[in-house]
Design an enzyme around this catalytic site. Structure first.
Site, PDB file in Angstrom:
ATOM      1  N   LEU A 204       7.596  -0.361  -4.048  1.00 19.49           N
ATOM      2  CA  LEU A 204       8.083  -1.726  -3.830  1.00 19.49           C
ATOM      3  C   LEU A 204       7.666  -2.160  -2.434  1.00 19.49           C
ATOM      4  O   LEU A 204       7.992  -1.484  -1.459  1.00 19.49           O
ATOM      5  CB  LEU A 204       9.615  -1.751  -3.949  1.00 19.49           C
ATOM      6  CG  LEU A 204      10.174  -1.370  -5.334  1.00 19.49           C
ATOM      7  CD1 LEU A 204      11.631  -0.961  -5.238  1.00 19.49           C
ATOM      8  CD2 LEU A 204      10.019  -2.535  -6.311  1.00 19.49           C
ATOM      9  N   HIS A 205       6.911  -3.241  -2.347  1.00 20.34           N
ATOM     10  CA  HIS A 205       6.508  -3.693  -1.018  1.00 20.34           C
ATOM     11  C   HIS A 205       6.396  -5.208  -0.889  1.00 20.34           C
ATOM     12  O   HIS A 205       6.093  -5.703   0.186  1.00 20.34           O
ATOM     13  CB  HIS A 205       5.166  -3.054  -0.633  1.00 20.34           C
ATOM     14  CG  HIS A 205       4.001  -3.646  -1.385  1.00 20.34           C
ATOM     15  ND1 HIS A 205       3.713  -3.295  -2.667  1.00 20.34           N
ATOM     16  CD2 HIS A 205       3.086  -4.575  -1.032  1.00 20.34           C
ATOM     17  CE1 HIS A 205       2.650  -3.966  -3.085  1.00 20.34           C
ATOM     18  NE2 HIS A 205       2.255  -4.764  -2.112  1.00 20.34           N
TER      19      HIS A 205
END
Ligand code: UD1
Length: 369
Positions: A204-205
């Site tokens: 997740l970024h």
């Protein structure tokens, strides 16, 4: 012999550009220059991939580094324009949807140098996503559009692009997967992490998921809940790790023995984990595509996707950003007997070959006359 610049800048670009570089080089009909903008610069976000893919080292590096979107894009534009003025290539090839993609395309067309865009026509129709702006603008100014799936053709035609400019070649990131898949078993990452049972792989970024304190806290709580069922492996992007630390969430995760918060991984280790995961939870674009090829169920933590073929054909499900729903969604996947697995058309490892064949026939002097 036509001179082509290939532009790379950030992590997903390397796997998309490498097969194209190799296919063009194999024709011995082009002069090739690899330009790295330096948007990503950490060893684990950049050099590691060159080593692993056996990728040609960049001929030119712009070393732009991080910054706000405006500053980063402007730095690339300014520095790349200088290179173009000296170097005068016949074609600039850009990949994906990052700031380097749009900045280099713009620098080129302003100097009347044609642009080819690999992975054109993807649309999330979410203009709050920086990548969506990069995609739309790049396609508007690009002359040659290489698409990964047929929905992209419809999007491009609607935006006024001509049918002749669009080429359905398949997915060059999947070319890399096919080319390297026999090496994935070589990775010892599962042994290193001591993973002996089913695990979830998490990445997740996206700013929309990780930049806001309360949202990231909610997300972390949902992920912690999953460790009640299975181990979680989370190779964290530098942005995500920094925010976890700044928001006081890092220690909680580090203290959970079933949560493996680790540094970004190289390609071979990451692909081994992805291939063997029970489930992938992500907000990445490329991972939606790779998990579809592996037949591994993927939950995409976003409200939309620019890659609908991974849902209609593949293993991807959009679960939105009500993070408290994630554990129930994971459970549902784990209890399902099977997931639909259909590899999208032309994701067969030959996309870069098709690109090379098209460019061999293309008259590059046509575009700005
Ligand atoms: C970029 C792309 C995104 C892609 C992602 C893959 C844009 C708009 N976004 O996002 O589409 O999915 O790459 O990773 O181009 N940082 C480091 N070391 C690095 C690179 C970044 O520490 O090598 C940190 C910096 O604090 C930087 C932040 O990460 O400010 C964000 O980097 P940036 O290149 O702006 O965007 P990404 O979030 O990586």
């Amino acid at each position: 012999m036509p001179h082509i610049h290939l532009i790379i800048g950030a992590r997903p670009n390397y796997m998309k550009a490498d097969p194209v570089y190799k296919a063009l080089a194999a024709t011995a009909q082009f002069q090739l220059t690899l330009v790295h903008t330096g948007q990503h610069y950490d060893h684990k976000m950049s050099q590691l991939f060159f080593d692993e893919l056996g990728m040609q080292e960049p001929d030119i590096t712009l070393e732009v580094g991080s910054g706000s979107h405006g500053a980063q894009t402007a730095r690339i534009l300014e520095r790349y324009e200088k290179v173009l003025l000296e170097n005068q290539p016949d074609l600039v090839m850009v990949f994906g949807d990052i700031n380097s993609t749009v900045a280099c395309a713009l620098a080129a067309v302003k100097l009347h140098i044609p642009v080819a865009h690999v992975e054109a026509g993807l649309r999330s129709y979410d203009s709050r996503m920086p990548e969506e702006i990069n995609r739309v603008l790049t396609d508007q100014i690009a002359n040659i559009l290489f698409i990964t799936a047929l929905d992209a053709r419809d999007n491009l035609l609607k935006e006024g692009k001509t049918a002749e400019s669009i080429h359905f070649v398949g997915n060059t990131m999947i070319d890399s997967l096919q080319a390297f898949k026999q090496h994935f078993s070589r990775s010892k990452i599962q042994e290193r992490l001591n993973l002996t049972s089913a695990f979830a792989l998490i990445t997740l970024h996206r700013p929309s998921n990780v930049d806001d304190r309360s949202k990231l806290a909610e997300l972390v709580s949902a992920l912690e809940e999953i460790t009640g069922k299975l181990d979680c492996v989370f190779p964290a992007h530098p942005r995500t790790r920094k925010n976890l630390a700044d928001f006081g969430l890092l220690e909680r995760l580090n203290n959970n023995p079933r949560f493996h918060l680790i540094d970004p991984l190289g390609y071979i280790d990451f692909m081994r984990l992805q291939r063997d995961a029970a489930i992938v939870i992500t907000d990445s674009g490329g991972i939606q595509e790779e998990s579809t090829c592996f037949g591994v169920p993927c939950l995409t933590v976003r409200e939309n996707t620019e890659r609908p073929v991974t849902i209609t054909n593949g293993t991807n499900r959009l679960i939105g950003t009500d993070y408290h729903r994630i554990p129930a969604e994971v459970l549902q996947v784990l209890e399902a007997d099977s997931v639909p697995k259909l590899i999208p058309e032309r994701w067969d490892g030959q996309a870069a070959q098709r690109i090379a064949q098209i460019l061999l026939k293309q008259d590059l002097t046509l575009f700005f006359n």
